[in-house]
Design an enzyme around this catalytic site. Structure first.
Site, PDB file in Angstrom:
ATOM      1  N   VAL A 107       0.834  -1.208   0.000  1.00  0.00           N
ATOM      2  CA  VAL A 107       0.000   0.000   0.000  1.00  0.00           C
ATOM      3  C   VAL A 107       0.865   1.253   0.000  1.00  0.00           C
ATOM      4  CG1 VAL A 107      -1.689   1.342   1.321  1.00  0.00           C
ATOM      5  CG2 VAL A 107      -1.953  -1.135   1.118  1.00  0.00           C
ATOM      6  N   ASP A 126      11.630   2.609   5.677  1.00  0.00           N
ATOM      7  CA  ASP A 126      11.237   1.200   5.650  1.00  0.00           C
ATOM      8  C   ASP A 126      12.401   0.340   6.131  1.00  0.00           C
ATOM      9  OD1 ASP A 126      10.159  -1.432   4.715  1.00  0.00           O
ATOM     10  OD2 ASP A 126       8.733  -0.154   3.662  1.00  0.00           O
ATOM     11  N   TYR A 238      -1.265  -8.477  16.132  1.00  0.00           N
ATOM     12  CA  TYR A 238      -1.634  -7.455  15.149  1.00  0.00           C
ATOM     13  C   TYR A 238      -2.903  -6.716  15.577  1.00  0.00           C
ATOM     14  CZ  TYR A 238      -2.699  -5.424  10.551  1.00  0.00           C
ATOM     15  OH  TYR A 238      -2.972  -4.553   9.518  1.00  0.00           O
ATOM     16  N   GLU A 256      -1.528  16.559  23.795  1.00  0.00           N
ATOM     17  CA  GLU A 256      -0.594  17.467  23.119  1.00  0.00           C
ATOM     18  C   GLU A 256      -1.270  18.354  22.083  1.00  0.00           C
ATOM     19  OE1 GLU A 256       2.360  17.613  24.223  1.00  0.00           O
ATOM     20  OE2 GLU A 256       2.424  15.763  25.425  1.00  0.00           O
ATOM     21  N   THR A 268      -7.545  -5.245   1.159  1.00  0.00           N
ATOM     22  CA  THR A 268      -7.098  -4.502  -0.020  1.00  0.00           C
ATOM     23  C   THR A 268      -6.236  -5.408  -0.892  1.00  0.00           C
ATOM     24  OG1 THR A 268      -7.052  -2.502   1.349  1.00  0.00           O
ATOM     25  CG2 THR A 268      -5.935  -2.384  -0.781  1.00  0.00           C
TER      26      THR A 268
END
Length: 416
Positions: A107, A126, A238, A256, A268
């Site tokens: 994605v 990454d 997860y 904050e 997806t």
């Protein structure tokens, strides 16, 4: 220079073809001679074997030289100025510096394409656990693009205007492979990104998931549903990791006074999916393309709704640009059973695959379909790409990937 490289490539192809052809012709003539047994002697047999051996050595040597020439060609190609897709020009007032964590993933890389084409500066972070450089190679070297090899479990200090936090394994085999790492990425990694956003006063979008609903009791699932999740099951690393990520996001926002966005992403699919990610789409397409048995876990009556990746990217960008801070479902409300989906792919790909039901997976949700009323009303967003169109593009991608894999495998093996 480009013309000379193309000429060299043609010469290499011709040399390889001639070498192979001469070998085939020689063997054919040799076999015909062997057929005349009354004229054939043991001395002739030794002579043919020796000549065949010499010819094989010559062909092997030719193959080595061709490989050396190919390597030189690759070096020459790197010296040719790279052509990039045409991007919009934005002045300094409109141009944003945008960080995409997990930007080399499935994605993330499509989101990067979208942001780059808009004319923004994009920084991809990454650790390449599931991401691949090849997903963003079309932008490497571009003045608006930067790629950083970094694990967000560790702090990151850069200056940005917006953050799309997509970093996390997303398919069951990947996030179950190292559950502790998955939890760390979604907790410590999210803390680091929220901390960065707070420090530089950047807007941050957290990519959550439909998995926060677990095996739902309500159907379809609205954003107001709190979920039905097993906190100690195999998917908990997860599911609960993403639930904590959402909690952290709103705790930071309240304490904050930060600008936050939360996208709950449903199933997806599309090009650049991992071939071995274990998801329904990639599994079924690869099995069908290779004429293997299409395996359906459980009864196959469990349902999913699938959105094409470009629709998701449009939704993420629309959510970031909006002023809405509560979670938003991004998915396709058109629901199919897994059995129906397997049949659709089998018919689309063709071939001789059969569909087989195997043992079900633990904690596999039985029904999954988003209520996208909020996305429609707030973002004016809904999926546009039909299932048949999206699947055809995905099938074409996997077909090319299989050819590429076979070509690479053959190239790495011996010439003969």
């Amino acid at each position: 220079m480009i013309q000379s490289i193309w000429k060299m490539k043609k010469v290499l192809a011709i040399l390889l073809a001639l070498s192979t052809l001469s070998f085939i012709v020689y063997l054919t003539i040799g076999r015909k001679n062997v057929g005349s047994i009354h004229k054939y002697t043991s001395t002739d047999d030794l002579y043919v074997k020796e000549k065949t051996k010499l010819l094989k050595n010559d062909l092997q040597e030719a193959a080595t030289k061709i490989q050396e020439l190919e390597e030189k060609l690759e070096i020459l190609e790197t010296r040719i100025p790279k052509k990039y897709p045409e991007v919009k020009f934005l002045n300094y007032l409109k141009k944003k510096r945008i960080l995409v964590t997990g930007g080399a993933g499935f994605v993330g890389s499509h989101l990067v394409d979208n942001l780059m084409l808009q004319g923004h500066e994009v920084i991809v972070v990454d650790n390449f656990f599931t991401g691949r450089k090849r997903n963003v190679e079309q932008w490497i070297g571009h003045e608006n693009f930067e790629l950083i090899h970094h694990d967000i479990v560790n702090p990151l200090f850069i200056e940005v205007d917006e953050i799309y936090h997509l970093a996390s394994p997303a398919s069951p085999p990947h996030y179950m492979q190292n559950p502790v790492k998955t939890i760390k990425t979604n907790t410590l990694g999210t803390i680091n990104m929220l901390g960065l956003a707070r420090r530089v006063n950047a807007k941050v979008l957290i990519a959550s998931t439909s998995e926060v609903y677990g095996d739902p009791d309500i159907h379809p699932q609205p954003e107001t549903y709190w979920g039905h999740v097993n906190p100690i099951g195999p998917r908990a690393c997860y599911d609960e990791g993403k639930r904590v990520a959402e909690t952290l996001t709103y705790a930071y926002a309240k304490q904050e006074n930060m600008q936050v966005r939360v996208a709950r992403i449903f199933n997806t699919y599309g090009p650049r999916m991992h071939m071995n990610d274990g998801r329904v789409v990639s599994n079924f397409i690869l099995q069908a393309l290779q004429n293997e048995v299409i395996t359906v876990y459980g009864s196959g009556e469990q349902t999913r709704s699938f959105q094409y990746v470009s629709d998701l990217v449009d939704g993420l960008v629309a959510l970031m640009e909006s002023n809405y801070t509560l979670p938003v479902n991004l998915g396709n409300p058109v629901e199919h059973t897994i059995n129906e989906f397997a049949t659709i792919i089998k018919q689309l790909v063709g071939g001789h695959s059969t569909i087989k039901n195997v043992a079900e997976v633990e904690d596999d949700p039985q029904r999954r379909r988003p209520d996208i009323s909020r996305a429609k009303n707030i973002l004016n967003w809904e999926p546009k790409v039909s299932l048949n169109v999206g699947l055809q593009k995905t099938v074409n991608y996997f077909r090319k990937e299989l050819k590429r894999f076979k070509h690479s495998h053959n190239k790495s093996s011996n010439f003969l």
